[in-house]
Design a protein around this motif. Sequence first.
Motif, PDB file in Angstrom:
ATOM      1  N   HIS A   1     -65.878 -33.641  94.861  1.00  0.00           N
ATOM      2  CA  HIS A   1     -66.002 -33.444  93.412  1.00  0.00           C
ATOM      3  C   HIS A   1     -66.050 -31.975  93.012  1.00  0.00           C
ATOM      4  O   HIS A   1     -66.291 -31.674  91.841  1.00  0.00           O
ATOM      5  CB  HIS A   1     -67.253 -34.155  92.901  1.00  0.00           C
TER       6      HIS A   1
ATOM      7  N   THR B   1     -58.685 -30.017  88.942  1.00  0.00           N
ATOM      8  CA  THR B   1     -59.550 -30.097  87.766  1.00  0.00           C
ATOM      9  C   THR B   1     -58.953 -29.332  86.586  1.00  0.00           C
ATOM     10  O   THR B   1     -59.070 -29.750  85.444  1.00  0.00           O
ATOM     11  CB  THR B   1     -60.936 -29.505  88.086  1.00  0.00           C
TER      12      THR B   1
ATOM     13  N   LEU C   1     -70.060 -26.735  85.670  1.00  0.00           N
ATOM     14  CA  LEU C   1     -69.817 -28.147  85.987  1.00  0.00           C
ATOM     15  C   LEU C   1     -70.231 -28.463  87.419  1.00  0.00           C
ATOM     16  O   LEU C   1     -70.862 -29.489  87.687  1.00  0.00           O
ATOM     17  CB  LEU C   1     -68.323 -28.455  85.788  1.00  0.00           C
ATOM     18  N   SER C   2     -69.899 -27.562  88.322  1.00  0.00           N
ATOM     19  CA  SER C   2     -70.255 -27.756  89.727  1.00  0.00           C
ATOM     20  C   SER C   2     -71.767 -27.766  89.908  1.00  0.00           C
ATOM     21  O   SER C   2     -72.322 -28.590  90.638  1.00  0.00           O
ATOM     22  CB  SER C   2     -69.629 -26.644  90.570  1.00  0.00           C
ATOM     23  N   GLU C   3     -72.451 -26.857  89.217  1.00  0.00           N
ATOM     24  CA  GLU C   3     -73.907 -26.789  89.314  1.00  0.00           C
ATOM     25  C   GLU C   3     -74.548 -28.056  88.768  1.00  0.00           C
ATOM     26  O   GLU C   3     -75.513 -28.594  89.345  1.00  0.00           O
ATOM     27  CB  GLU C   3     -74.424 -25.573  88.561  1.00  0.00           C
ATOM     28  N   ALA C   4     -74.008 -28.556  87.645  1.00  0.00           N
ATOM     29  CA  ALA C   4     -74.543 -29.796  87.065  1.00  0.00           C
ATOM     30  C   ALA C   4     -74.353 -30.967  88.015  1.00  0.00           C
ATOM     31  O   ALA C   4     -75.236 -31.825  88.164  1.00  0.00           O
ATOM     32  CB  ALA C   4     -73.853 -30.080  85.737  1.00  0.00           C
ATOM     33  N   HIS C   5     -73.188 -31.014  88.680  1.00  0.00           N
ATOM     34  CA  HIS C   5     -72.938 -32.104  89.627  1.00  0.00           C
ATOM     35  C   HIS C   5     -73.891 -32.022  90.817  1.00  0.00           C
ATOM     36  O   HIS C   5     -74.426 -33.034  91.272  1.00  0.00           O
ATOM     37  CB  HIS C   5     -71.495 -32.057  90.111  1.00  0.00           C
ATOM     38  N   ARG C   6     -74.142 -30.820  91.309  1.00  0.00           N
ATOM     39  CA  ARG C   6     -75.060 -30.651  92.432  1.00  0.00           C
ATOM     40  C   ARG C   6     -76.481 -31.065  92.041  1.00  0.00           C
ATOM     41  O   ARG C   6     -77.196 -31.699  92.819  1.00  0.00           O
ATOM     42  CB  ARG C   6     -75.055 -29.194  92.909  1.00  0.00           C
TER      43      ARG C   6
ATOM     44  N   GLN D   1     -77.289 -33.201  89.730  1.00  0.00           N
ATOM     45  CA  GLN D   1     -77.307 -34.666  89.616  1.00  0.00           C
ATOM     46  C   GLN D   1     -77.364 -35.315  90.988  1.00  0.00           C
ATOM     47  O   GLN D   1     -78.113 -36.275  91.203  1.00  0.00           O
ATOM     48  CB  GLN D   1     -76.067 -35.131  88.855  1.00  0.00           C
ATOM     49  N   ARG D   2     -76.581 -34.774  91.920  1.00  0.00           N
ATOM     50  CA  ARG D   2     -76.569 -35.319  93.283  1.00  0.00           C
ATOM     51  C   ARG D   2     -77.934 -35.151  93.949  1.00  0.00           C
ATOM     52  O   ARG D   2     -78.444 -36.065  94.593  1.00  0.00           O
ATOM     53  CB  ARG D   2     -75.496 -34.600  94.105  1.00  0.00           C
TER      54      ARG D   2
END
Length: 353
Positions: A77, A101, A123-128, A130-131
């Motif tokens: 992702h 992307t 976006l990458s930080e938000a995904h991390r 959340q994970r």
Amino acid sequence: MLALVLDDAEMNNLVMAASLRPLAGCVPQAFTVPAEALGFAQAHASEIGVVITDYEMPGMNGIEFIRAVRRVPGLAHVPTVMVTSHDQRSLRREALEAGATDFLTKPADAVEIRARVTNLLALSEAHRAQRDHAAQLAREVAAAVALVEEREREIVSTLMRAAEHRDSDTGDHIARVSAYVGLIAEAMGLSAADVRQISLAATMHDVGKIAVPDAILLKPGALTPEERRVMEQHADRGQRILGGSASPVMRLAADIAGSHHERWDGAGYPYGLKGEAIPLSGRIVAVADVFDALTTQRPYKQAWSPERARAHLAENAGSHFDPRVVDAFLSRWSQIQTFLHLGLDGHRIATAA
């Protein structure tokens, strides 16, 4: 976070890296060879926040590289940008399908590069985040489940200690049956969680015997027909004692208590269930319970040899026992022999008869 940059032209990499350096917390890592970039991605997947790749490169184009990146554990992702001088819709569609992307069109200026990459790093930080949050929740759920399971084991242990005050052989018997049940359940393909649950629930299969009078329960000789009828009531009573609980393991134990004396041919008790109408858990415990009863000495009988008991199970598969359960039990025969040889606490259980 790392920004992985791939372009076969060294000058393009220098321009991209210079555009990215002013971004706080962004460290560009540039490569000219796709294989080297992919190796770096595999080694540093947890640190990469964005991937920027050129399209036209020898050996592996940008779309192929994006596909390869998406297969790297941890990078499925991560935001990925493809840089190209082409503006073909079909090319962009193919890149999106591969996992791109966003896009940058050559020549891209530094302001545009920083604006796009800033958004993608967020976006990458938000995904991390959340994970990581999901992983923390999973750990908390696992801890809560483990606590519930431990409390259930304590309840079962307390209940079984009460039963042991009635019959000194009960403790060893339920431990052995539980072990055999675990082997059968594994051989039948049950999940590890289901194996643990049925093994625990099986320890309560004879809990209904606490309602059987001592004169019958501890009688050294054969039971009269009337005494036999009283003894057989323990299955129904066990189901009544354990039934109605909200606990999955207690509900499973209730099924086992009420069905482990049913027979595959319908000639068992207390309900005369037949075939697959008998809960699978009861069919599994039936085999384990009978095998242990045969191979251990009781006040009214000598212990059978393991080989004689095995032959009995095989001969009665399809009449007394579910044939699939017998097959599963016998498929673990080498483990059973080892258990029989060592027994509980290293002591032999069965003697030849």
